[in-house]
Design a protein around this motif. Structure first.
Motif, PDB file in Angstrom:
ATOM      1  N   ILE A  11      12.759  66.211  13.318  1.00  0.00           N
ATOM      2  CA  ILE A  11      13.081  66.042  14.546  1.00  0.00           C
ATOM      3  C   ILE A  11      13.011  64.224  14.771  1.00  0.00           C
ATOM      4  O   ILE A  11      14.021  63.482  15.432  1.00  0.00           O
ATOM      5  CB  ILE A  11      12.028  66.405  15.760  1.00  0.00           C
ATOM      6  N   GLY A  14      15.945  62.758  13.368  1.00  0.00           N
ATOM      7  CA  GLY A  14      17.150  63.126  14.558  1.00  0.00           C
ATOM      8  C   GLY A  14      17.405  62.300  15.478  1.00  0.00           C
ATOM      9  O   GLY A  14      18.469  62.039  15.945  1.00  0.00           O
ATOM     10  N   PHE A  48      12.357  66.326  25.567  1.00  0.00           N
ATOM     11  CA  PHE A  48      13.669  66.758  24.648  1.00  0.00           C
ATOM     12  C   PHE A  48      13.537  68.250  24.511  1.00  0.00           C
ATOM     13  O   PHE A  48      12.805  69.136  24.703  1.00  0.00           O
ATOM     14  CB  PHE A  48      13.646  65.945  23.186  1.00  0.00           C
ATOM     15  N   SER A  49      14.738  69.090  23.934  1.00  0.00           N
ATOM     16  CA  SER A  49      15.076  70.216  23.689  1.00  0.00           C
ATOM     17  C   SER A  49      15.681  70.162  22.433  1.00  0.00           C
ATOM     18  O   SER A  49      16.373  69.091  21.984  1.00  0.00           O
ATOM     19  CB  SER A  49      15.713  70.891  24.743  1.00  0.00           C
ATOM     20  N   LEU A  50      15.471  71.022  21.567  1.00  0.00           N
ATOM     21  CA  LEU A  50      15.556  71.304  20.152  1.00  0.00           C
ATOM     22  C   LEU A  50      16.404  72.611  20.113  1.00  0.00           C
ATOM     23  O   LEU A  50      15.692  73.569  20.179  1.00  0.00           O
ATOM     24  CB  LEU A  50      14.640  71.174  19.158  1.00  0.00           C
ATOM     25  N   THR A  62      15.606  77.705  20.703  1.00  0.00           N
ATOM     26  CA  THR A  62      15.607  76.630  21.518  1.00  0.00           C
ATOM     27  C   THR A  62      13.970  76.380  21.702  1.00  0.00           C
ATOM     28  O   THR A  62      13.127  77.009  22.137  1.00  0.00           O
ATOM     29  CB  THR A  62      16.125  76.704  22.966  1.00  0.00           C
ATOM     30  N   SER A 172      21.615  62.243  22.255  1.00  0.00           N
ATOM     31  CA  SER A 172      21.286  63.536  21.456  1.00  0.00           C
ATOM     32  C   SER A 172      21.628  63.294  19.932  1.00  0.00           C
ATOM     33  O   SER A 172      22.298  62.024  19.570  1.00  0.00           O
ATOM     34  CB  SER A 172      22.433  64.613  21.569  1.00  0.00           C
ATOM     35  N   TYR A 183      20.428  71.486  13.680  1.00  0.00           N
ATOM     36  CA  TYR A 183      19.467  71.123  14.560  1.00  0.00           C
ATOM     37  C   TYR A 183      20.149  70.106  15.699  1.00  0.00           C
ATOM     38  O   TYR A 183      20.594  69.089  15.328  1.00  0.00           O
ATOM     39  CB  TYR A 183      18.206  70.317  14.076  1.00  0.00           C
ATOM     40  N   THR A 184      20.030  70.718  16.940  1.00  0.00           N
ATOM     41  CA  THR A 184      20.741  69.831  18.013  1.00  0.00           C
ATOM     42  C   THR A 184      19.544  69.225  18.657  1.00  0.00           C
ATOM     43  O   THR A 184      18.794  70.096  19.553  1.00  0.00           O
ATOM     44  CB  THR A 184      21.754  70.585  18.778  1.00  0.00           C
ATOM     45  N   TYR A 185      19.312  68.070  18.859  1.00  0.00           N
ATOM     46  CA  TYR A 185      18.446  67.403  19.526  1.00  0.00           C
ATOM     47  C   TYR A 185      18.841  66.668  20.740  1.00  0.00           C
ATOM     48  O   TYR A 185      19.592  65.719  20.791  1.00  0.00           O
ATOM     49  CB  TYR A 185      17.560  66.401  18.533  1.00  0.00           C
ATOM     50  N   ASP A 186      18.407  67.057  21.858  1.00  0.00           N
ATOM     51  CA  ASP A 186      19.074  66.523  23.219  1.00  0.00           C
ATOM     52  C   ASP A 186      17.850  65.862  24.114  1.00  0.00           C
ATOM     53  O   ASP A 186      16.730  66.651  24.265  1.00  0.00           O
ATOM     54  CB  ASP A 186      19.589  67.445  24.298  1.00  0.00           C
TER      55      ASP A 186
END
Length: 217
Positions: A11, A14, A48-50, A62, A172, A183-186
């Motif tokens: 993260i 990221g 954040f959300s992952l 998530t 992101s 891994y999508t980090y927003d």
């Protein structure tokens, strides 16, 4: 436990970290602007959300979290479901909530060490970067930059950053691992100069009755 710790390190990279990409001047300019603005703050707070996509299990998960970083010091706190990582720049406390255990280690200050305190500056060493264009979503314009680690032994091969052009902030990051996982980090919210005490960057075991302290130093 180690998997969760490594996930938090992923993260961290990221927040800021293509194939055969060349370091390009426009990408460097954009990243320098992001870094410069970040360095003008004191303590930053980001919710954040992952999104974790596993190729091996064909599953998605998530998670939500909050990150505090002291912009010009090696201090941070990451809170997620089941785990917290806190560092005052010298000591790292990894609190495993389910196990009621906090692991105490020294901070690795080498260039190879990755931690959330470096999220806006990590690109400065060990990465090639490439600006791939703009993307408009609603009224906002985002700049897309792909980064590739120069060390081919890293577990990931590319990280795609989406940067809010007007705010000069990372919105992101999409992390591509060699094993096919993504891994999508927003970033859901970003507070510059958050009003929190310095003590947030230390772990006080007295506030957590029953927690076992495991000193690994």
């Amino acid at each position: 436990m180690m998997k969760r710790l490594m996930l938090l390190l992923v993260i961290a990279i990221g927040f800021i970290s293509a194939v055969n990409a060349q370091t390009d001047a426009k990408a460097k300019t954009i990243l320098n602007e992001v870094s410069k603005k970040y360095r003008s703050y004191n303590i930053v707070k980001a919710d954040f959300s992952l999104l974790i996509e596993s190729k091996q299990t064909n599953s998605k998960d998530t998670q939500q979290g909050t990150l505090y970083v002291k912009a010009n010091a090696n201090k941070y706190k990451v809170s997620m479901t089941g785990q917290e990582m806190t560092s005052d720049g010298k000591t790292l406390w990894t609190y495993l909530k389910e196990e009621k255990e906090v692991q105490v280690t020294d901070v690795n200050t080498s260039d190879e060490a990755l931690n959330p305190a470096k999220i806006f500056t990590i690109y400065e060493k060990g990465f090639k970067y490439l600006y791939t264009g703009d993307k408009k979503v609603g009224a906002k314009v985002y700049q897309i930059i792909d980064l590739t680690p120069t060390d081919i032994n890293k577990s990931y091969f590319k990280i795609r950053l989406t940067i809010d052009k007007a705010a000069k902030q990372i919105a992101s990051a999409l992390i591509f691992e060699k094993n096919g996982n993504k891994y999508t980090y927003d970033v859901k919210s970003f507070v510059a100069n958050a009003k929190v005490p310095e003590s947030i960057f230390t772990f006080d075991a007295k506030k957590f009755p029953g927690v076992e302290v495991v000193d690994l130093r």
